[in-house]
Design a protein around this motif. Structure first.
Motif, mmCIF file in Angstrom:
data_model
loop_
_atom_site.group_PDB
_atom_site.id
_atom_site.type_symbol
_atom_site.label_atom_id
_atom_site.label_comp_id
_atom_site.label_asym_id
_atom_site.label_seq_id
_atom_site.Cartn_x
_atom_site.Cartn_y
_atom_site.Cartn_z
ATOM 1 N N ILE A 127 0.845 -1.202 0.000
ATOM 2 C CA ILE A 127 0.000 0.000 0.000
ATOM 3 C C ILE A 127 0.878 1.249 0.000
ATOM 4 C CG2 ILE A 127 -1.716 1.314 1.310
ATOM 5 C CD1 ILE A 127 -2.730 -1.380 2.422
ATOM 6 N N ALA A 128 1.935 1.214 0.810
ATOM 7 C CA ALA A 128 2.845 2.355 0.895
ATOM 8 C C ALA A 128 3.508 2.632 -0.446
ATOM 9 C CB ALA A 128 3.896 2.107 1.968
ATOM 10 N N ALA A 129 3.840 1.581 -1.197
ATOM 11 C CA ALA A 129 4.478 1.764 -2.503
ATOM 12 C C ALA A 129 3.541 2.481 -3.467
ATOM 13 C CB ALA A 129 4.899 0.412 -3.077
ATOM 14 N N THR A 130 2.257 2.122 -3.435
ATOM 15 C CA THR A 130 1.271 2.806 -4.274
ATOM 16 C C THR A 130 1.173 4.277 -3.897
ATOM 17 O OG1 THR A 130 -0.034 0.810 -4.680
ATOM 18 C CG2 THR A 130 -1.184 2.910 -4.877
ATOM 19 N N LEU A 131 1.123 4.547 -2.598
ATOM 20 C CA LEU A 131 1.030 5.934 -2.134
ATOM 21 C C LEU A 131 2.273 6.735 -2.491
ATOM 22 C CD1 LEU A 131 -0.595 5.688 1.422
ATOM 23 C CD2 LEU A 131 -1.504 6.897 -0.557
ATOM 24 N N ALA A 132 3.451 6.126 -2.323
ATOM 25 C CA ALA A 132 4.701 6.829 -2.607
ATOM 26 C C ALA A 132 4.810 7.176 -4.087
ATOM 27 C CB ALA A 132 5.897 5.974 -2.168
ATOM 28 N N LYS A 133 4.381 6.248 -4.928
ATOM 29 C CA LYS A 133 4.420 6.495 -6.378
ATOM 30 C C LYS A 133 3.453 7.620 -6.751
ATOM 31 C CE LYS A 133 4.429 3.811 -10.706
ATOM 32 N NZ LYS A 133 5.903 3.754 -10.844
ATOM 33 N N PHE A 134 2.258 7.581 -6.181
ATOM 34 C CA PHE A 134 1.290 8.631 -6.442
ATOM 35 C C PHE A 134 1.807 9.977 -5.951
ATOM 36 C CE2 PHE A 134 -2.499 11.145 -5.273
ATOM 37 C CZ PHE A 134 -3.104 11.218 -6.524
ATOM 38 N N ALA A 135 2.423 9.991 -4.775
ATOM 39 C CA ALA A 135 2.964 11.238 -4.219
ATOM 40 C C ALA A 135 4.049 11.806 -5.129
ATOM 41 C CB ALA A 135 3.515 10.991 -2.817
ATOM 42 N N MET A 136 4.860 10.927 -5.714
ATOM 43 C CA MET A 136 5.893 11.392 -6.640
ATOM 44 C C MET A 136 5.261 12.021 -7.872
ATOM 45 S SD MET A 136 9.121 11.702 -7.074
ATOM 46 C CE MET A 136 9.473 12.876 -8.364
ATOM 47 N N ASP A 137 4.214 11.389 -8.400
ATOM 48 C CA ASP A 137 3.493 11.970 -9.536
ATOM 49 C C ASP A 137 3.002 13.379 -9.202
ATOM 50 O OD1 ASP A 137 3.858 9.694 -11.034
ATOM 51 O OD2 ASP A 137 1.750 9.073 -11.011
ATOM 52 N N VAL A 138 2.414 13.520 -8.042
ATOM 53 C CA VAL A 138 1.848 14.815 -7.654
ATOM 54 C C VAL A 138 2.933 15.872 -7.582
ATOM 55 C CG1 VAL A 138 0.726 16.078 -5.775
ATOM 56 C CG2 VAL A 138 -0.152 13.844 -6.464
ATOM 57 N N THR A 139 4.074 15.533 -6.988
ATOM 58 C CA THR A 139 5.141 16.524 -6.871
ATOM 59 C C THR A 139 5.679 16.931 -8.238
ATOM 60 O OG1 THR A 139 6.834 14.804 -6.538
ATOM 61 C CG2 THR A 139 5.818 15.757 -4.566
ATOM 62 N N LEU A 140 5.619 16.021 -9.207
ATOM 63 C CA LEU A 140 5.986 16.379 -10.576
ATOM 64 C C LEU A 140 4.916 17.240 -11.234
ATOM 65 C CD1 LEU A 140 7.470 13.112 -12.156
ATOM 66 C CD2 LEU A 140 8.687 15.243 -11.716
#
Length: 443
Positions: free
Chosen positions: A245-258
């Motif tokens: 679950i954390a991996a999904t959230l971390a990937k999404f968070a990276m998208d948002v920061t981009l």
């Protein structure tokens, strides 16, 4: 003196080192410890090791202690080693000799095992509920913005047209697969280790099936040696599910920061949900998502931390296992916080329309142009080559009509199927059955 201590003083330095942060961590197990004792004492009565009068007194007072825990009036005294000792001491002080009988047929080993299983079940349910709320928000946004196009990337180079419907929906479906791992962890946690004692069983005729039913477990850890071996393994499996679950959230968070970056400019958030700079007045930093990314990356390290702490431990209990609490317990709150604040932020997200009108995105449509030629009868390789030449020589003209209709594409998101898969995995957990069993135990 500790309840297990004989007539030998324990060196205070050794004591403080061995106890460590266990009292602090054990506070989170207090409710589970009382639930385990409620079931265990009812079982002791059923096999003749506790009479009705003692059972009534113990059950009533354990329920009182449980209420104190719920309202925050429970503490582990400095002179008491752990939550198990605190509950037993309080019980004995309040009901007398009956309180001393509750440990028959039980070791602190299987007592902490059942406490952990009960606590983990509760935390899994919390994680699921927060994941469900984030999932529903992602589906809502996917449906709302399904027709708004955005660039799709491979190698972080513009590749083909995507859409906000696809982007939000992708992370929703990712959470469904993450919950498959959480369900596997639930299955492991939903087996009863109580009655395995120190890991080698008991000479008392314990009714382990009875405590399994009383505590709402789906099944038993049958082999008493394996029940003890499950300590560490259970934590690692649960950590692996959390890390997914954390991996999904971390990937999404990276998208948002981009995507919030001015060079992209696809999304934005209200100023009050971003942070500024001490010297640059224009800054609107996505600190929330940066911290989600970091927290979730930390959680992704958790399975390896647990593995390193338990690797090559031989059969039986070892004090090393105590330290697992310090790594795992804080991660529950951290993951739940990340899930909750991600949902909150998404409730306030703004999406930019007409992104692909910018000429710098024209090449996104090269595949569309190639496919259009194929539909006219031109062989794919020939069409691909010709469009490539047009691009190189500056003759390329984009065809910005996107006609994707197959399952899971821009024009056919299949979000209803993703929701169906979510509901299916939700039903498999069986939270209602567990919750009802524990309510019955506390009546």
């Amino acid at each position: 003196m500790k309840i297990w201590q004989k007539n030998i003083d324990v060196d205070t330095f050794v004591e403080s080192f061995t106890v460590g942060k266990d009292r602090e961590m054990d506070l989170q197990l207090a409710g589970a410890d009382v639930l385990g004792s409620l079931a265990h004492t009812r079982m002791l009565h059923s096999i003749g090791l506790m009479d009705q009068e003692d059972l009534d007194a113990v059950q009533a007072e354990l329920k009182n202690i449980y209420k104190e825990i719920l309202v925050g009036d429970f503490q582990i005294e400095d002179s008491v080693e752990d939550v198990h000792s605190q509950v037993e001491m309080m019980l004995t002080q309040r009901v007398g000799e009956a309180g001393k009988k509750i440990h028959s047929g039980r070791s602190r080993n299987d007592q902490v095992l059942v406490d952990l299983k009960l606590y983990f079940r509760s935390e899994i349910e919390s994680i699921f509920k927060n994941t469900e709320e984030l999932f529903q928000e992602l589906i809502l946004l996917s449906n709302k913005h399904q027709h708004i196009l955005m660039p799709g990337y491979t190698h972080l180079q513009i590749a083909m047209p995507s859409s906000f419907g696809l982007w939000f929906g992708a992370y929703a479906e990712s959470l469904v697969d993450d919950l498959q791992l959480l369900k596997a962890a639930w299955n492991v946690c939903n087996k009863n280790p109580l009655g395995s004692a120190a890991g080698y069983g008991s000479s008392f005729p314990l009714n382990r099936t009875m405590t399994t039913q009383l505590l709402g477990f789906e099944d038993l850890n049958y082999n008493v040696v394996y029940a003890q071996m499950g300590r560490g393994k259970t934590e690692r499996i649960l950590a692996q599910a959390m890390s997914s679950i954390a991996a999904t959230l971390a990937k999404f968070a990276m998208d948002v920061t981009l995507f919030i970056n001015q060079n992209f400019g696809f999304i934005s958030f209200p100023a009050h949900l971003t942070t500024g700079s001490s010297i640059m007045p224009h800054k609107k930093n996505p600190d929330v998502f940066e911290l989600i990314r970091s927290r979730c990356n930390k959680i992704q390290a958790l399975p390896n931390e647990i593995a390193m702490m338990t690797t090559n431990l031989p059969v039986g209990y070892h004090r090393d296992l105590q330290l697992l609490k310090e790594n795992l317990f804080p991660s529950f709150q951290s993951l739940n916080d990340c899930l909750a604040i991600a949902k909150y932020m998404l409730e306030n997200i703004s999406i930019k329309d007409n992104i692909l009108d910018d000429p710098k995105y024209d090449y996104l449509f090269s595949v569309e142009v190639v496919n259009n030629e194929v539909l006219k009868g031109v062989p794919f390789r020939e069409a691909y080559k010709q469009i490539g030449i047009d691009i190189e020589e500056g003759r390329f003209k984009p065809a910005k009509e996107v006609n994707h209709s197959h399952e899971g594409s821009i024009g056919n998101l299949c979000n209803h199927q993703i929701e169906r898969m979510f509901q299916q995995i939700k039903q498999e957990f069986g939270f209602d059955k567990v919750d009802q069993a524990l309510r019955d135990l506390l009546k």
